[in-house]
Design a protein around this motif. Structure first.
Motif, PDB file in Angstrom:
ATOM      1  N   ASP A  55       0.814  -1.216   0.000  1.00 50.05           N
ATOM      2  CA  ASP A  55       0.000   0.000   0.000  1.00 50.05           C
ATOM      3  C   ASP A  55       0.849   1.268   0.000  1.00 50.05           C
ATOM      4  O   ASP A  55       0.507   2.253  -0.661  1.00 50.05           O
ATOM      5  CB  ASP A  55      -0.935   0.012   1.215  1.00 50.05           C
ATOM      6  CG  ASP A  55      -2.077  -0.975   1.084  1.00 50.05           C
ATOM      7  OD1 ASP A  55      -2.288  -1.483  -0.033  1.00 50.05           O
ATOM      8  OD2 ASP A  55      -2.754  -1.240   2.096  1.00 50.05           O
ATOM      9  N   LYS A  56       1.932   1.268   0.758  1.00 49.33           N
ATOM     10  CA  LYS A  56       2.756   2.482   0.851  1.00 49.33           C
ATOM     11  C   LYS A  56       3.230   2.917  -0.538  1.00 49.33           C
ATOM     12  O   LYS A  56       3.078   4.080  -0.928  1.00 49.33           O
ATOM     13  CB  LYS A  56       3.958   2.247   1.763  1.00 49.33           C
ATOM     14  CG  LYS A  56       4.872   3.473   1.901  1.00 49.33           C
ATOM     15  CD  LYS A  56       5.980   3.222   2.897  1.00 49.33           C
ATOM     16  CE  LYS A  56       6.982   4.374   2.933  1.00 49.33           C
ATOM     17  NZ  LYS A  56       6.362   5.673   3.244  1.00 49.33           N
ATOM     18  N   GLY A  57       3.798   1.981  -1.263  1.00 51.51           N
ATOM     19  CA  GLY A  57       4.291   2.313  -2.604  1.00 51.51           C
ATOM     20  C   GLY A  57       3.190   2.671  -3.572  1.00 51.51           C
ATOM     21  O   GLY A  57       3.347   3.560  -4.423  1.00 51.51           O
ATOM     22  N   ASN A  58       2.059   1.992  -3.437  1.00 56.45           N
ATOM     23  CA  ASN A  58       0.933   2.281  -4.332  1.00 56.45           C
ATOM     24  C   ASN A  58       0.358   3.669  -4.086  1.00 56.45           C
ATOM     25  O   ASN A  58      -0.100   4.331  -5.014  1.00 56.45           O
ATOM     26  CB  ASN A  58      -0.163   1.235  -4.148  1.00 56.45           C
ATOM     27  CG  ASN A  58       0.248  -0.136  -4.647  1.00 56.45           C
ATOM     28  OD1 ASN A  58       1.144  -0.266  -5.467  1.00 56.45           O
ATOM     29  ND2 ASN A  58      -0.415  -1.174  -4.137  1.00 56.45           N
ATOM     30  N   LEU A  59       0.374   4.089  -2.833  1.00 58.14           N
ATOM     31  CA  LEU A  59      -0.278   5.339  -2.462  1.00 58.14           C
ATOM     32  C   LEU A  59       0.635   6.561  -2.566  1.00 58.14           C
ATOM     33  O   LEU A  59       0.176   7.684  -2.384  1.00 58.14           O
ATOM     34  CB  LEU A  59      -0.830   5.238  -1.038  1.00 58.14           C
ATOM     35  CG  LEU A  59      -2.009   4.272  -0.865  1.00 58.14           C
ATOM     36  CD1 LEU A  59      -2.314   4.054   0.611  1.00 58.14           C
ATOM     37  CD2 LEU A  59      -3.247   4.788  -1.590  1.00 58.14           C
ATOM     38  N   GLU A  60       1.924   6.350  -2.858  1.00 57.58           N
ATOM     39  CA  GLU A  60       2.814   7.500  -2.962  1.00 57.58           C
ATOM     40  C   GLU A  60       3.685   7.483  -4.218  1.00 57.58           C
ATOM     41  O   GLU A  60       4.467   8.407  -4.441  1.00 57.58           O
ATOM     42  CB  GLU A  60       3.719   7.597  -1.730  1.00 57.58           C
ATOM     43  CG  GLU A  60       4.795   6.527  -1.635  1.00 57.58           C
ATOM     44  CD  GLU A  60       5.707   6.735  -0.430  1.00 57.58           C
ATOM     45  OE1 GLU A  60       5.317   7.486   0.494  1.00 57.58           O
ATOM     46  OE2 GLU A  60       6.819   6.168  -0.415  1.00 57.58           O
ATOM     47  N   GLY A  61       3.530   6.447  -5.057  1.00 59.21           N
ATOM     48  CA  GLY A  61       4.430   6.301  -6.187  1.00 59.21           C
ATOM     49  C   GLY A  61       3.825   6.654  -7.539  1.00 59.21           C
ATOM     50  O   GLY A  61       2.639   6.430  -7.788  1.00 59.21           O
ATOM     51  N   ILE A  62       4.653   7.215  -8.416  1.00 56.88           N
ATOM     52  CA  ILE A  62       4.346   7.360  -9.835  1.00 56.88           C
ATOM     53  C   ILE A  62       5.143   6.260 -10.535  1.00 56.88           C
ATOM     54  O   ILE A  62       6.378   6.259 -10.500  1.00 56.88           O
ATOM     55  CB  ILE A  62       4.763   8.748 -10.357  1.00 56.88           C
ATOM     56  CG1 ILE A  62       3.975   9.846  -9.626  1.00 56.88           C
ATOM     57  CG2 ILE A  62       4.558   8.847 -11.874  1.00 56.88           C
ATOM     58  CD1 ILE A  62       4.511  11.243  -9.861  1.00 56.88           C
ATOM     59  N   HIS A  63       4.450   5.311 -11.138  1.00 59.15           N
ATOM     60  CA  HIS A  63       5.073   4.061 -11.572  1.00 59.15           C
ATOM     61  C   HIS A  63       5.371   4.067 -13.067  1.00 59.15           C
ATOM     62  O   HIS A  63       4.489   4.309 -13.897  1.00 59.15           O
ATOM     63  CB  HIS A  63       4.173   2.890 -11.191  1.00 59.15           C
ATOM     64  CG  HIS A  63       3.984   2.770  -9.708  1.00 59.15           C
ATOM     65  ND1 HIS A  63       4.899   2.137  -8.910  1.00 59.15           N
ATOM     66  CD2 HIS A  63       3.020   3.246  -8.881  1.00 59.15           C
ATOM     67  CE1 HIS A  63       4.500   2.206  -7.648  1.00 59.15           C
ATOM     68  NE2 HIS A  63       3.363   2.887  -7.612  1.00 59.15           N
ATOM     69  N   VAL A  64       6.645   3.762 -13.384  1.00 58.53           N
ATOM     70  CA  VAL A  64       7.137   3.802 -14.761  1.00 58.53           C
ATOM     71  C   VAL A  64       7.666   2.422 -15.141  1.00 58.53           C
ATOM     72  O   VAL A  64       8.609   1.916 -14.519  1.00 58.53           O
ATOM     73  CB  VAL A  64       8.257   4.850 -14.908  1.00 58.53           C
ATOM     74  CG1 VAL A  64       8.777   4.868 -16.343  1.00 58.53           C
ATOM     75  CG2 VAL A  64       7.759   6.230 -14.490  1.00 58.53           C
TER      76      VAL A  64
END
Length: 246
Positions: free
Chosen positions: A84-93
């Motif tokens: 969740d942490k990465g999903n909720l704060e990341g812009i994924h490339v």
């Protein structure tokens, strides 16, 4: 420079594979697609998301040696980091690793895109992380294997040139790509499978007398349709691929 375009996932589909528009946008997260199949380029991954990804996964950008395609605005919290942490704060490339691509050029385009994202979102190079940072997954695999050291990739981002902003698309004509004929329906079905499951395109088989041909779904603009026709021929799926009005 990297050419950028949008193929934004429709909101009804986006709600099925994201947390919605609540992204804190604190990090840029670098991934590798791990999809080495011929034709598994940025367009194919963007179409996969647009047409309804069967996996419970989503990401903002797909990048190959030709372009960067945006599937979600950065405000959307995509399912890509593994927690969740990465999903909720990341812009994924996602960086493409398809066998028929140029990985070195893909990394250059990815670096240029990330440089633009950092500027647009007022982030720094310290805010660029690997997928591994959140979940421990061996991703991006090629970078983590030392093919291109992470420190070198960060330098590429810092040294990236100006991003090329695409010209407004004034060609809204709807087009399809129509292949030449195949003597057996099995041959046509083999091509159809590649277009649907490898390229993530909408496609159909049409009978033409005693033979069969394959027709794609619609492309917006002659240039996009011609690129699709060229992709079919490059993959050696058909010797003839014509662009026709939809």
């Amino acid at each position: 420079m990297v050419v950028i375009r949008q193929k934004l996932v429709p909101e009804a589909q986006a709600k099925k594979v994201t947390y919605g528009g609540i992204n804190k946008k604190k990090k840029v997260v670098v991934h590798g697609t791990d999809n080495y199949r011929t034709g598994a380029d940025a367009d194919a991954h963007a179409r996969l998301q647009y047409n309804g990804n069967s996996r419970s996964a989503s990401w903002h950008w797909s990048v190959d040696e030709k372009e960067a395609v945006q599937s979600f605005l950065h405000e959307w919290s995509c399912w890509a980091a593994g927690n969740d942490k990465g999903n909720l704060e990341g812009i994924h490339v996602e960086t493409c690793v398809n066998a028929d691509g140029n990985y070195k050029k893909t990394l250059e385009n990815t670096a240029a895109l990330i440089a633009k994202i950092l500027k647009d979102e007022k982030l720094t190079i310290d805010d660029v992380v690997q997928h591994n940072h959140y979940s421990g997954k061996n991703c991006p695999r090629e970078i983590r294997s030392g093919n291109v050291p992470w420190s070198d990739f960060l330098k590429m981002i810092q040294n990236a040139g100006t991003t090329q902003t695409p010209k407004p698309n004034t060609d809204n004509k709807k087009c399809r790509v129509l292949t030449g004929t195949y003597s057996t329906i099995q041959a046509a079905e083999n091509v159809l499978d590649v277009l649907k499951y490898r390229f993530s395109w909408v496609a159909y088989i049409e009978q033409d007398g005693s033979e069969w041909r394959v027709k794609t779904g619609t492309f917006t603009g002659m240039a996009a349709a011609q690129a699709g026709a060229n992709k079919i021929k490059t993959a050696k799926l058909a010797q003839v691929a014509n662009v026709v009005a939809a």
